[in-house]
Design an enzyme around this catalytic site. Structure first.
Site, PDB file in Angstrom:
ATOM      1  N   ASP A  79       0.840  -1.198   0.000  1.00  0.00           N
ATOM      2  CA  ASP A  79       0.000   0.000   0.000  1.00  0.00           C
ATOM      3  C   ASP A  79       0.881   1.256   0.000  1.00  0.00           C
ATOM      4  O   ASP A  79       1.668   1.471   0.926  1.00  0.00           O
ATOM      5  CB  ASP A  79      -0.881  -0.073   1.257  1.00  0.00           C
ATOM      6  CG  ASP A  79      -2.015   0.929   1.248  1.00  0.00           C
ATOM      7  OD1 ASP A  79      -2.031   1.808   0.363  1.00  0.00           O
ATOM      8  OD2 ASP A  79      -2.881   0.833   2.135  1.00  0.00           O
ATOM      9  N   ASP A 103     -10.457   4.349  -1.446  1.00  0.00           N
ATOM     10  CA  ASP A 103     -11.044   3.331  -0.568  1.00  0.00           C
ATOM     11  C   ASP A 103     -12.561   3.264  -0.672  1.00  0.00           C
ATOM     12  O   ASP A 103     -13.241   4.291  -0.654  1.00  0.00           O
ATOM     13  CB  ASP A 103     -10.692   3.632   0.898  1.00  0.00           C
ATOM     14  CG  ASP A 103      -9.218   3.422   1.188  1.00  0.00           C
ATOM     15  OD1 ASP A 103      -8.425   3.311   0.234  1.00  0.00           O
ATOM     16  OD2 ASP A 103      -8.874   3.371   2.378  1.00  0.00           O
TER      17      ASP A 103
HETATM   18  C1  GLA Z   1      -5.368   2.434   2.763  1.00  0.00           C
HETATM   19  C2  GLA Z   1      -5.919   1.325   1.895  1.00  0.00           C
HETATM   20  C3  GLA Z   1      -6.987   0.553   2.665  1.00  0.00           C
HETATM   21  C4  GLA Z   1      -6.391   0.015   3.946  1.00  0.00           C
HETATM   22  C5  GLA Z   1      -5.780   1.121   4.761  1.00  0.00           C
HETATM   23  C6  GLA Z   1      -4.986   0.604   5.971  1.00  0.00           C
HETATM   24  O1  GLA Z   1      -6.327   3.409   3.027  1.00  0.00           O
HETATM   25  O2  GLA Z   1      -6.445   1.822   0.708  1.00  0.00           O
HETATM   26  O3  GLA Z   1      -7.503  -0.491   1.874  1.00  0.00           O
HETATM   27  O4  GLA Z   1      -5.426  -0.959   3.633  1.00  0.00           O
HETATM   28  O5  GLA Z   1      -4.872   1.905   3.985  1.00  0.00           O
HETATM   29  O6  GLA Z   1      -4.390   1.619   6.696  1.00  0.00           O
END
Ligand code: GLA
Length: 389
Positions: free
Chosen positions: A148, A206
């Site tokens: 990520d 997200d």
């Molecule tokens: C980002 C990702 C999410 C999750 C969070 C965890 O926002 O897009 O899917 O993994 O980090 O902190």
């Protein structure tokens, strides 16, 4: 160049440079299915919760339906020791033991990190420790890594290099590890995600448990279908089905759309308290079959009229999965035109949520679609066999 005399030594030197072992050829031939901790637990996650979800994945029948990966998202990380080796925090006393527990149930185990110095929740990332972390994941028996972007600093070229670097480190573990890129679709990741060994890449920001956000992520993938295929998939993010803030029709839209998109299916609800209606949405075999279809073609939109959209996904047996979506605020009749979908004049239609044959139709198929809802059908011409149901 004295190629003849130098051939032996230079080929030895070149091997490590040219041989980039690729993971993505073997894994995720169909989109990955499983459960991930983030949407339900966010950071409030621990070892016991993961074990309970793994248990429920099996006892609910979801594992048998194809949901095999149990994934710990962010917030498992502790400190590095003097050698730089990463250790989990006190909520995860023994990651190797947790992994063994999950494997013992016939499931696969996934974990999360970042190419940056910190993860999105502020835990230790992998920057500067890529090989070491990949080796640690190998020791723990990891089958999946979500990487990520979070705090990573650098231009697109640097980002691409960072993603490739972790892929190559994972490949050296000798394990078949699904590599999930998460950088919210920036830099048109669908153009380069597969070339850095990505098996899936997030295409948008997200998801939340809301019809609006789910729709933006899902319907927003139209046009990206040519970048997906076996081993490398567009990812509109994890599922919110069962988390309680959408209506049943909205969750049916969510599941239908993700399956038409050949998206990874990572349940994100609490499986230990799941209601039967949630299980019925997640586990419908005829709907899952669209997602997991061997042809591996992502569906696309064939028509749009105001809030009404018709999406089509061609399937390996020559039939077509068709979703009639109503994004509007009142029920409306929607029509799928056979010619537009390359279907013959007459075809038979099966409703995949009702799980019944609707009969033969000529020229088109129309249905009343509820507010924010979907009618999901599989359409075959008369020359095709009955298929899998
Ligand atoms: C980002 C990702 C999410 C999750 C969070 C965890 O926002 O897009 O899917 O993994 O980090 O902190």
């Amino acid at each position: 160049m004295t190629i003849g005399r130098r051939k032996f030594s230079s080929s030895i030197m070149l091997v490590p440079l040219l041989w980039t072992p690729s993971l993505h050829a073997q894994v995720a031939r169909t989109p990955v299915m499983g459960w991930s901790s983030w949407n339900y637990y966010t950071c409030k996650v621990n070892d016991a919760m993961i074990r309970a979800q793994a248990d429920a994945l099996v006892s609910s029948g979801l594992a048998a339906a194809g949901y095999k990966y149990v994934i710990v998202d962010d917030c498992w990380q502790g400190e590095r020791d003097a050698t730089g080796k990463m250790h989990p925090n006190s909520k995860f006393p023994d990651m190797g033991a947790l992994s063994a527990y999950v494997h013992h149930k016939g499931l696969k185990f996934g974990i999360y990190s970042s190419p940056g110095p910190k993860t999105c929740a502020g835990f230790e990332g992998s920057l500067g420790h890529e090989e070491q972390d990949a080796a640690t994941y190998g020791e723990w028996g990891i089958d999946w890594l979500k990487y990520d972007l979070c705090t990573f600093q650098g231009d697109l070229a640097a980002q691409i290099a960072a993603y490739r670097k972790m892929h190559d480190a994972l490949a050296k573990t000798g394990r078949e590890i699904v590599y999930a890129l998460c950088q919210y679709g920036n830099g048109r990741v669908w153009h380069w995600g597969a070339s850095v060994g990505g098996n899936q890449w997030r295409t948008s920001r997200d998801i939340t448990d809301s019809y609006e956000r789910m729709s933006l992520n899902g319907f927003g993938e139209n046009g990206l279908e040519r970048f997906a295929g076996p081993g490398h998939w567009n990812d509109p993010d994890m599922l919110e089905i069962g988390n309680g803030k959408m209506s049943r029709d909205e969750y049916l839209t969510h599941m239908s759309l993700w399956c038409l998109l050949a998206a990874p299916l990572l349940a994100g609800n609490d499986l230990t308290t799941m209601k039967p209606e949630t299980l019925a949405i997640l586990a419908n075999p005829e709907v899952i079959a669209l997602d997991q279809d061997a042809l591996g073609v992502q569906g696309h939109r064939v028509s749009q009229e105001g809030p009404l959209e018709v999406w089509v996904k061609p399937l390996a047996d020559g039939s077509q999965a068709v979703g009639l979506f109503n994004r509007g605020e009142s029920p409306m009749a929607t029509t799928a035109n056979f010619e537009q979908m390359g279907l013959p004049g007459e075809a038979s239609v099966r409703d995949l949520w009702a799980r019944r044959e609707l009969g033969r139709f000529t020229g088109s198929f129309s249905a009343e679609v509820p507010t924010h809802g979907v009618v999901l059908v599989r359409i075959r011409d008369r020359h095709q066999s009955g298929g899998s149901h």
